[in-house]
Write a protein that holds these residues in place. Structure first.
Motif, PDB file in Angstrom:
ATOM      1  N   LEU A 276      -2.653   9.681   2.689  1.00 58.55           N
ATOM      2  CA  LEU A 276      -2.145   9.279   1.377  1.00 58.55           C
ATOM      3  C   LEU A 276      -3.046   9.759   0.244  1.00 58.55           C
ATOM      4  CD1 LEU A 276      -0.934   5.729   2.396  1.00 58.55           C
ATOM      5  CD2 LEU A 276       0.503   7.682   1.772  1.00 58.55           C
ATOM      6  N   ALA A 277      -4.335   9.961   0.536  1.00 58.01           N
ATOM      7  CA  ALA A 277      -5.213  10.544  -0.484  1.00 58.01           C
ATOM      8  C   ALA A 277      -4.805  11.986  -0.759  1.00 58.01           C
ATOM      9  CB  ALA A 277      -6.664  10.480  -0.021  1.00 58.01           C
ATOM     10  N   LEU A 278      -4.352  12.677   0.301  1.00 58.60           N
ATOM     11  CA  LEU A 278      -3.916  14.060   0.146  1.00 58.60           C
ATOM     12  C   LEU A 278      -2.499  14.156  -0.418  1.00 58.60           C
ATOM     13  CD1 LEU A 278      -5.247  15.398   3.565  1.00 58.60           C
ATOM     14  CD2 LEU A 278      -6.130  16.032   1.311  1.00 58.60           C
ATOM     15  N   GLN A 279      -1.637  13.191  -0.063  1.00 58.07           N
ATOM     16  CA  GLN A 279      -0.241  13.220  -0.507  1.00 58.07           C
ATOM     17  C   GLN A 279       0.204  11.792  -0.807  1.00 58.07           C
ATOM     18  OE1 GLN A 279       2.396  15.367   2.102  1.00 58.07           O
ATOM     19  NE2 GLN A 279       4.242  14.701   1.044  1.00 58.07           N
ATOM     20  N   PRO A 280      -0.057  11.311  -2.002  1.00 58.15           N
ATOM     21  CA  PRO A 280       0.193   9.902  -2.334  1.00 58.15           C
ATOM     22  C   PRO A 280       1.648   9.474  -2.201  1.00 58.15           C
ATOM     23  CG  PRO A 280      -1.233  10.937  -3.965  1.00 58.15           C
ATOM     24  CD  PRO A 280      -0.727  12.038  -3.105  1.00 58.15           C
ATOM     25  N   ASP A 281       2.570  10.415  -2.298  1.00 56.99           N
ATOM     26  CA  ASP A 281       3.987  10.046  -2.225  1.00 56.99           C
ATOM     27  C   ASP A 281       4.580  10.295  -0.833  1.00 56.99           C
ATOM     28  OD1 ASP A 281       5.492  13.068  -3.682  1.00 56.99           O
ATOM     29  OD2 ASP A 281       3.856  12.780  -2.233  1.00 56.99           O
ATOM     30  N   HIS A 282       3.745  10.381   0.193  1.00 58.73           N
ATOM     31  CA  HIS A 282       4.196  10.582   1.565  1.00 58.73           C
ATOM     32  C   HIS A 282       4.805   9.260   2.049  1.00 58.73           C
ATOM     33  CE1 HIS A 282       4.353  11.552   5.767  1.00 58.73           C
ATOM     34  NE2 HIS A 282       3.582  12.640   5.682  1.00 58.73           N
ATOM     35  N   ALA A 283       6.135   9.171   1.974  1.00 54.69           N
ATOM     36  CA  ALA A 283       6.813   7.895   2.216  1.00 54.69           C
ATOM     37  C   ALA A 283       6.601   7.396   3.647  1.00 54.69           C
ATOM     38  CB  ALA A 283       8.307   8.046   1.929  1.00 54.69           C
ATOM     39  N   ALA A 284       6.734   8.291   4.613  1.00 52.82           N
ATOM     40  CA  ALA A 284       6.562   7.856   5.994  1.00 52.82           C
ATOM     41  C   ALA A 284       5.150   7.352   6.241  1.00 52.82           C
ATOM     42  CB  ALA A 284       6.890   9.008   6.941  1.00 52.82           C
ATOM     43  N   ALA A 285       4.162   8.027   5.614  1.00 51.60           N
ATOM     44  CA  ALA A 285       2.779   7.587   5.773  1.00 51.60           C
ATOM     45  C   ALA A 285       2.563   6.219   5.133  1.00 51.60           C
ATOM     46  CB  ALA A 285       1.833   8.617   5.169  1.00 51.60           C
ATOM     47  N   LEU A 286       3.212   5.990   3.976  1.00 50.01           N
ATOM     48  CA  LEU A 286       3.115   4.670   3.350  1.00 50.01           C
ATOM     49  C   LEU A 286       3.664   3.592   4.285  1.00 50.01           C
ATOM     50  CD1 LEU A 286       4.190   5.551  -0.302  1.00 50.01           C
ATOM     51  CD2 LEU A 286       2.022   4.492   0.355  1.00 50.01           C
TER      52      LEU A 286
ATOM     53  N   GLN B 124       3.996   3.678   7.644  1.00 47.65           N
ATOM     54  CA  GLN B 124       3.118   3.484   8.789  1.00 47.65           C
ATOM     55  C   GLN B 124       1.809   2.817   8.392  1.00 47.65           C
ATOM     56  OE1 GLN B 124       3.893   3.854  11.871  1.00 47.65           O
ATOM     57  NE2 GLN B 124       5.890   4.810  11.579  1.00 47.65           N
ATOM     58  N   PHE B 125       1.329   3.135   7.189  1.00 51.13           N
ATOM     59  CA  PHE B 125       0.095   2.513   6.704  1.00 51.13           C
ATOM     60  C   PHE B 125       0.294   1.010   6.536  1.00 51.13           C
ATOM     61  CE2 PHE B 125      -4.051   2.587   5.066  1.00 51.13           C
ATOM     62  CZ  PHE B 125      -4.129   1.823   3.921  1.00 51.13           C
ATOM     63  N   ALA B 126       1.456   0.634   6.014  1.00 51.73           N
ATOM     64  CA  ALA B 126       1.761  -0.791   5.874  1.00 51.73           C
ATOM     65  C   ALA B 126       1.765  -1.478   7.236  1.00 51.73           C
ATOM     66  CB  ALA B 126       3.099  -0.975   5.171  1.00 51.73           C
ATOM     67  N   LEU B 127       2.385  -0.828   8.208  1.00 48.10           N
ATOM     68  CA  LEU B 127       2.425  -1.411   9.543  1.00 48.10           C
ATOM     69  C   LEU B 127       1.040  -1.481  10.174  1.00 48.10           C
ATOM     70  CD1 LEU B 127       5.593   0.276  11.064  1.00 48.10           C
ATOM     71  CD2 LEU B 127       5.371  -2.052  10.227  1.00 48.10           C
ATOM     72  N   ALA B 128       0.271  -0.394  10.011  1.00 43.83           N
ATOM     73  CA  ALA B 128      -1.064  -0.365  10.607  1.00 43.83           C
ATOM     74  C   ALA B 128      -1.963  -1.427   9.981  1.00 43.83           C
ATOM     75  CB  ALA B 128      -1.679   1.023  10.436  1.00 43.83           C
ATOM     76  N   CYS B 129      -1.848  -1.596   8.681  1.00 43.02           N
ATOM     77  CA  CYS B 129      -2.643  -2.640   8.023  1.00 43.02           C
ATOM     78  C   CYS B 129      -2.269  -4.017   8.557  1.00 43.02           C
ATOM     79  CB  CYS B 129      -2.434  -2.577   6.508  1.00 43.02           C
ATOM     80  SG  CYS B 129      -3.273  -1.189   5.713  1.00 43.02           S
ATOM     81  N   ARG B 130      -0.977  -4.230   8.729  1.00 41.93           N
ATOM     82  CA  ARG B 130      -0.541  -5.512   9.266  1.00 41.93           C
ATOM     83  C   ARG B 130      -1.079  -5.710  10.679  1.00 41.93           C
ATOM     84  NH1 ARG B 130       5.694  -6.793  10.517  1.00 41.93           N
ATOM     85  NH2 ARG B 130       5.184  -5.351  12.186  1.00 41.93           N
ATOM     86  N   GLY B 131      -1.097  -4.623  11.462  1.00 42.33           N
ATOM     87  CA  GLY B 131      -1.567  -4.723  12.837  1.00 42.33           C
ATOM     88  C   GLY B 131      -3.022  -5.096  12.962  1.00 42.33           C
TER      89      GLY B 131
ATOM     90  N   GLY C 212      -4.530  -7.003  10.694  1.00 49.41           N
ATOM     91  CA  GLY C 212      -4.739  -8.239   9.946  1.00 49.41           C
ATOM     92  C   GLY C 212      -4.882  -8.090   8.449  1.00 49.41           C
ATOM     93  N   ARG C 213      -4.656  -6.891   7.884  1.00 42.70           N
ATOM     94  CA  ARG C 213      -4.776  -6.689   6.427  1.00 42.70           C
ATOM     95  C   ARG C 213      -3.400  -6.872   5.792  1.00 42.70           C
ATOM     96  NH1 ARG C 213      -8.573  -1.203   6.668  1.00 42.70           N
ATOM     97  NH2 ARG C 213     -10.139  -2.090   8.067  1.00 42.70           N
ATOM     98  N   HIS C 214      -2.952  -8.105   5.817  1.00 43.60           N
ATOM     99  CA  HIS C 214      -1.582  -8.387   5.421  1.00 43.60           C
ATOM    100  C   HIS C 214      -1.339  -8.138   3.934  1.00 43.60           C
ATOM    101  CE1 HIS C 214      -0.789  -9.934   9.405  1.00 43.60           C
ATOM    102  NE2 HIS C 214      -1.879 -10.682   9.328  1.00 43.60           N
ATOM    103  N   ASP C 215      -2.313  -8.447   3.106  1.00 36.71           N
ATOM    104  CA  ASP C 215      -2.122  -8.223   1.674  1.00 36.71           C
ATOM    105  C   ASP C 215      -1.979  -6.735   1.372  1.00 36.71           C
ATOM    106  OD1 ASP C 215      -4.379 -10.917   0.647  1.00 36.71           O
ATOM    107  OD2 ASP C 215      -2.251 -10.926   1.218  1.00 36.71           O
ATOM    108  N   GLU C 216      -2.841  -5.931   1.950  1.00 42.69           N
ATOM    109  CA  GLU C 216      -2.766  -4.488   1.729  1.00 42.69           C
ATOM    110  C   GLU C 216      -1.444  -3.931   2.262  1.00 42.69           C
ATOM    111  OE1 GLU C 216      -6.106  -2.376   3.268  1.00 42.69           O
ATOM    112  OE2 GLU C 216      -5.674  -0.562   2.134  1.00 42.69           O
ATOM    113  N   SER C 217      -0.972  -4.492   3.397  1.00 37.28           N
ATOM    114  CA  SER C 217       0.317  -4.077   3.942  1.00 37.28           C
ATOM    115  C   SER C 217       1.438  -4.352   2.948  1.00 37.28           C
ATOM    116  CB  SER C 217       0.577  -4.810   5.258  1.00 37.28           C
ATOM    117  OG  SER C 217       1.852  -4.516   5.760  1.00 37.28           O
ATOM    118  N   LEU C 218       1.430  -5.531   2.370  1.00 38.28           N
ATOM    119  CA  LEU C 218       2.477  -5.888   1.421  1.00 38.28           C
ATOM    120  C   LEU C 218       2.432  -5.001   0.183  1.00 38.28           C
ATOM    121  CD1 LEU C 218       4.776  -7.707   0.568  1.00 38.28           C
ATOM    122  CD2 LEU C 218       3.086  -9.350  -0.288  1.00 38.28           C
ATOM    123  N   LEU C 219       1.214  -4.740  -0.331  1.00 34.74           N
ATOM    124  CA  LEU C 219       1.076  -3.868  -1.504  1.00 34.74           C
ATOM    125  C   LEU C 219       1.613  -2.468  -1.202  1.00 34.74           C
ATOM    126  CD1 LEU C 219      -2.481  -4.913  -2.741  1.00 34.74           C
ATOM    127  CD2 LEU C 219      -0.303  -5.316  -3.918  1.00 34.74           C
ATOM    128  N   THR C 220       1.385  -2.004   0.006  1.00 36.42           N
ATOM    129  CA  THR C 220       1.860  -0.670   0.382  1.00 36.42           C
ATOM    130  C   THR C 220       3.381  -0.631   0.441  1.00 36.42           C
ATOM    131  OG1 THR C 220      -0.161  -0.348   1.653  1.00 36.42           O
ATOM    132  CG2 THR C 220       1.666   1.150   2.107  1.00 36.42           C
TER     133      THR C 220
END
Length: 673
Positions: free
Chosen positions: A99-109, A111-118, A120-128
């Motif tokens: 996402l640093a390289l391509q901030p609008d990479h929707a699929a990465a956003l 997966q990042f939300a899911l990975a954060c949730r996995g 325990g970073r639930h707030d960051e997941s929701l923001l994503t």
């Protein structure tokens, strides 16, 4: 000669067209020529990911990233395989760089939300997720997935078999609340209906979209366990535990997978971990009860099952655990009620039918017991042994002018015990009976049947060169004949002998055994170790040693196969002669037994053979023996010449062995009077 670019184009065409083997070979050749070809490394990594080789895929992605560090697609693919490998933090790091390289990479956003949730970073997941919805406003419709129309659409796709579209529809970022339970429920329905392959494909499709979805991992783990692949079930459950270590269900599924591999201590630890996550997790109490029963702590197992049922009265498996514990605690009628409670909740639960069948038969309730015993083919104990036949199952109707195939099942002892019902079949007037039997029994059964009416044939599984079965109008498993002809223990056709040895062989053995004085007693101390309960039913040689101390007896070892190792390094008394190496087949054993005064055996095939021959046989039995020996009696309605010596404590053979030794001394004294 093609250039690397041309070779890549050809390889990619293979890859895109699904010719993965050809693509893999060509990618490999390209890398042989140029190990630093980043595109080939990337595409081969994608192929490895598609063919369930995530570790290899990750290694190739890392190598490609070293060559082209600013490629967001590479970072994204690396993150996905790290999720598959259970490396949540590694996936988060790779996606953050993507996402640093391509901030609008929707699929990465996503997966990042899911990975954060996995992790325990639930707030960051929701923001994503909010950021994703800002970039893709059309995804807002997923917020309304709970609406009945969307749920109905997903179910309709599943009902039409459009699993891929259903998975795609129901796993949209904000669709999970409703979508995942729908997919999970549909997978459970497929499993229940026996469509395990379809269920597994659905769950794999779900995981392809949501690699970190623990709900799919649990269900797929359970499916692999039901399919007999406990190691794969364990891997999936461990992934679920790594992604969501606070989820009780993941630890519970891991416990089941470990228990199926006989790793009881680890399974107990996983069960306790589940309860640490959720102290009210009823299945884990039930599973711990089953594991506790394995070491004989039946009262504790009953307590755990009762606790599970207080939390979840409809948990059928807990009723089964409760019933098993009650059986061991000598409360058979309470156990029967528990198994019937399980079947009221889950009428198709095979283990409840299987355990109830054994209990009812042990109690002598043959009409109900034989009916339940027909569930044996769906039990775990006989999994995979049910054979397809094109002929219908015989229901006992008139056989005049028809041909019947009776096929043997399970062990040699079962065939010897139930072949007595052949006469009842013949009275039904068939034109021809084909009796399929185990290889070691063929010669004995051939001489004990009328060749004008019965043709004894070998089981194909015993003789790989034999193919096909004879034409017949109807068929029936040998042990199912009891349900037609044996409504009670009193109705057992117990006339003996119903098998007779070959006179020539019997004469040969008579001459060989003639030397010496004293009672002639045959010994068998172990059964087939492939039988799940053999360790409990076999006293082994050590358990029978008190019998060998009785003077005035000539003992003959009849043990074949497993169990003979008990003789190694043992100083046997002069009164013992090992005949095992000279016994060619069951017909030989029968000929020997015809020249003995007595056979003393564990609960195994030779005990049935002696009984069928009308030879006196003493059987040493476990405290809770096989159903055919009934309960609380020292005789057998199946074999008039049998005498039973039962354990009073589980695992303790000293009692029955000492009792048999005392009885043998009395027999010697009587013979000398």
């Amino acid at each position: 000669m093609a250039t690397i670019a041309e070779a890549l184009a050809i390889a990619f065409d293979h890859h895109e067209s699904g010719r993965l083997a050809e693509a893999e070979i060509l990618y490999g050749r390209i890398l042989d020529v140029d190990p630093h070809q980043a595109t080939a490394l990337h595409l081969l990594g994608v192929l490895y990911g598609q063919t369930d080789r995530p570790k290899l895929a990750a290694a190739l992605f890392v190598g490609a990233i070293e060559l082209v560090p600013d490629n967001p697609a590479l970072r994204y693919d690396l993150a996905r395989v790290r999720l598959i490998l259970g490396d949540g933090e590694g996936a988060v790091a790779a996606l953050r760089r993507t996402l640093a390289l391509q901030p609008d990479h929707a699929a990465a956003l996503f997966q990042f939300a899911l990975a954060c949730r996995g992790v325990g970073r639930h707030d960051e997941s929701l923001l994503t997720l909010e950021r994703l919805l800002t970039l893709q406003p059309d995804s807002l419709e997923a917020r309304y997935l709970a609406d009945r129309a969307v749920a109905r659409e997903g179910r309709a796709l599943l009902e039409r078999g459009a699993v891929g579209r259903a998975v795609a529809r129901l796993t949209r970022p904000v669709a999970e609340v409703v979508g995942l339970p729908i997919l999970s429920a549909h997978a459970a329905t497929l499993y229940r209906d026996g469509r395990t392959g379809e269920a597994a494909r659905l769950l794999r499709g779900l995981l392809a979209v949501l690699p970190a979805e623990t709900l799919a991992l649990w269900n797929l783990s359970l499916g692999r366990l039901d399919a007999g692949d406990a190691a794969a079930a364990e891997r999936l459950a461990r992934r679920a535990c790594a992604l969501d270590p606070q989820e009780a269900e993941a630890h519970a599924k891991l416990a089941l997978a470990l228990a199926a591999q006989g790793r009881r201590a680890e399974a107990m630890a996983a069960g306790r971990a589940a309860l640490a996550c959720n102290p009210a997790h009823a299945p884990s109490f039930s599973n711990l009860g089953a594991l506790t029963a394995q070491v004989g702590e039946d009262a504790r197992a009953l307590q755990l099952a009762d606790r599970a049922l207080r939390l979840a009265p409809g948990l059928a498996e807990a009723h089964v655990v409760r019933g098993d514990a009650l059986v061991q605690l000598d409360r058979p009628r309470d156990a029967e009620a528990a198994f019937r409670d399980a079947l009221r909740v889950a009428p198709q639960l095979a283990v409840a039918h299987w355990n109830l069948a054994h209990l009812l038969l042990r109690l002598g309730d043959y009409p109900a017991g034989w009916a339940e015993y027909e569930w044996r083919w769906r039990s775990e104990a006989l999994a995979g042994q049910c054979r397809p036949f094109r002929q219908p199952l015989w229901d006992g109707t008139d056989l005049a002018g028809r041909t019947i195939l009776i096929h043997a099942e399970q062990g040699l002892g079962d065939t010897i015990q139930f072949v007595r019902f052949l006469d009842a079949v013949l009275r039904s007037g068939p034109a021809r009976v084909y009796l399929e039997a185990h290889g070691p029994l063929l010669s004995l059964l051939e001489r004990n049947t009328d060749p004008a009416r019965v043709t004894v044939i070998p089981r194909a599984s015993d003789f790989p060169g034999v193919s096909g079965l004879p034409d017949a109008d109807v068929q029936i498993p040998l042990m199912s004949l009891a349900g037609l002809f044996c409504p009670s223990p009193e109705a057992i056709p117990a006339g003996v002998p119903y098998l007779r040895p070959d006179p020539r062989r019997a004469a040969d053995w008579r001459e060989r055994l003639a030397d010496g004085r004293g009672l002639r007693v045959g010994l068998v101390w172990a059964g087939n170790p492939r039988f799940s309960g053999d360790a409990l039913r076999s006293p082994r040689l050590a358990g029978m040693m008190p019998v060998l101390d009785v003077p005035g007896v000539r003992f003959f070892g009849l043990q074949k196969g497993p169990g003979r190792e008990d003789l190694e390094g043992v100083d046997m008394p002069p009164s013992f002669t090992d005949l095992g190496p000279d016994i060619a087949d069951v017909a030989d054993t029968a000929a020997i037994m015809a020249n003995l005064d007595l056979v003393i055996s564990s609960c195994t095939g030779p005990a049935h053979l002696a009984g069928a021959l009308g030879v006196p046989v003493w059987v040493l039995l476990a405290r809770l023996p096989d159903w055919r020996w009934l309960l609380g009696r020292d005789d057998s309605p199946w074999y008039p010449t049998a005498r039973l010596f039962r354990q009073t404590r589980s695992g303790d053979w000293s009692g029955p062995a000492a009792a048999a030794a005392r009885a043998l001394r009395t027999l010697v004294d009587d013979s000398e009077d």
